[in-house]
Design an enzyme around this catalytic site. Structure first.
Site, PDB file in Angstrom:
ATOM      1  N   THR A  68       0.811  -1.224   0.000  1.00  0.00           N
ATOM      2  CA  THR A  68       0.000   0.000   0.000  1.00  0.00           C
ATOM      3  C   THR A  68       0.840   1.268   0.000  1.00  0.00           C
ATOM      4  OG1 THR A  68      -0.231  -0.124   2.403  1.00  0.00           O
ATOM      5  CG2 THR A  68      -2.002  -1.071   1.085  1.00  0.00           C
ATOM      6  N   CYS A  69       1.988   1.255   0.641  1.00  0.00           N
ATOM      7  CA  CYS A  69       2.830   2.459   0.670  1.00  0.00           C
ATOM      8  C   CYS A  69       3.325   2.835  -0.725  1.00  0.00           C
ATOM      9  CB  CYS A  69       4.021   2.256   1.592  1.00  0.00           C
ATOM     10  SG  CYS A  69       3.576   2.196   3.327  1.00  0.00           S
TER      11      CYS A  69
END
Length: 135
Positions: A68-69
């Site tokens: 997700t980052c």
């Protein structure tokens, strides 16, 4: 990287095209931690979705892995469109938690601040044991 002509990449985009709006929202949450796309180009900034191949001798046994980052997805080289869709749907439906640095393990690791480079060094009183300390 991947190429748009790779079979599993074509399966991936076909699966996304066939998703309902709710499933697309769940996909975004899975790969980016958001439920919707940015409204304007300014909100996008430098963010770009990236797709990577997750290498495995048995790709159909694996699920996709999201980062997700980085707004990225590691996609196994699935052998059929049906398996790709099934694995993606399972992941976006059942993998709702995002692993972050506030997990119990991460908190415990942060407390290990007294690292020793030698087994012969003495530890400070009250400091947690170093990873190399023998007990």
């Amino acid at each position: 990287g991947v190429s748009s002509v790779q079979r599993h990449v074509r399966y991936f985009w076909a699966a996304l095209r066939g998703f309902t709006p709710e499933q697309r929202s769940a996909f975004l949450r899975f790969v980016w931690g958001r439920s919707r796309l940015p409204i304007s180009a300014a909100e996008w900034g430098d963010t770009r979705f990236t797709l990577h191949t997750k290498q495995s001798p048995r790709p159909d046994a694996l699920f996709p892995v999201a980062h997700t980052c980085f707004f990225s997805l590691e996609l196994p080289a699935y052998t059929s469109a049906a398996i790709c869709r099934e694995r993606l749907l399972y992941a976006i439906t059942h993998c709702l938690a995002i692993d972050i640095d506030t997990t119990t393990g991460a908190r415990e690791n942060r407390q290990l601040t007294a690292w020793s480079s030698s087994e012969d060094e003495e530890e400070e009183p009250g400091a947690p044991p170093s990873p190399t300390a023998r007990r």
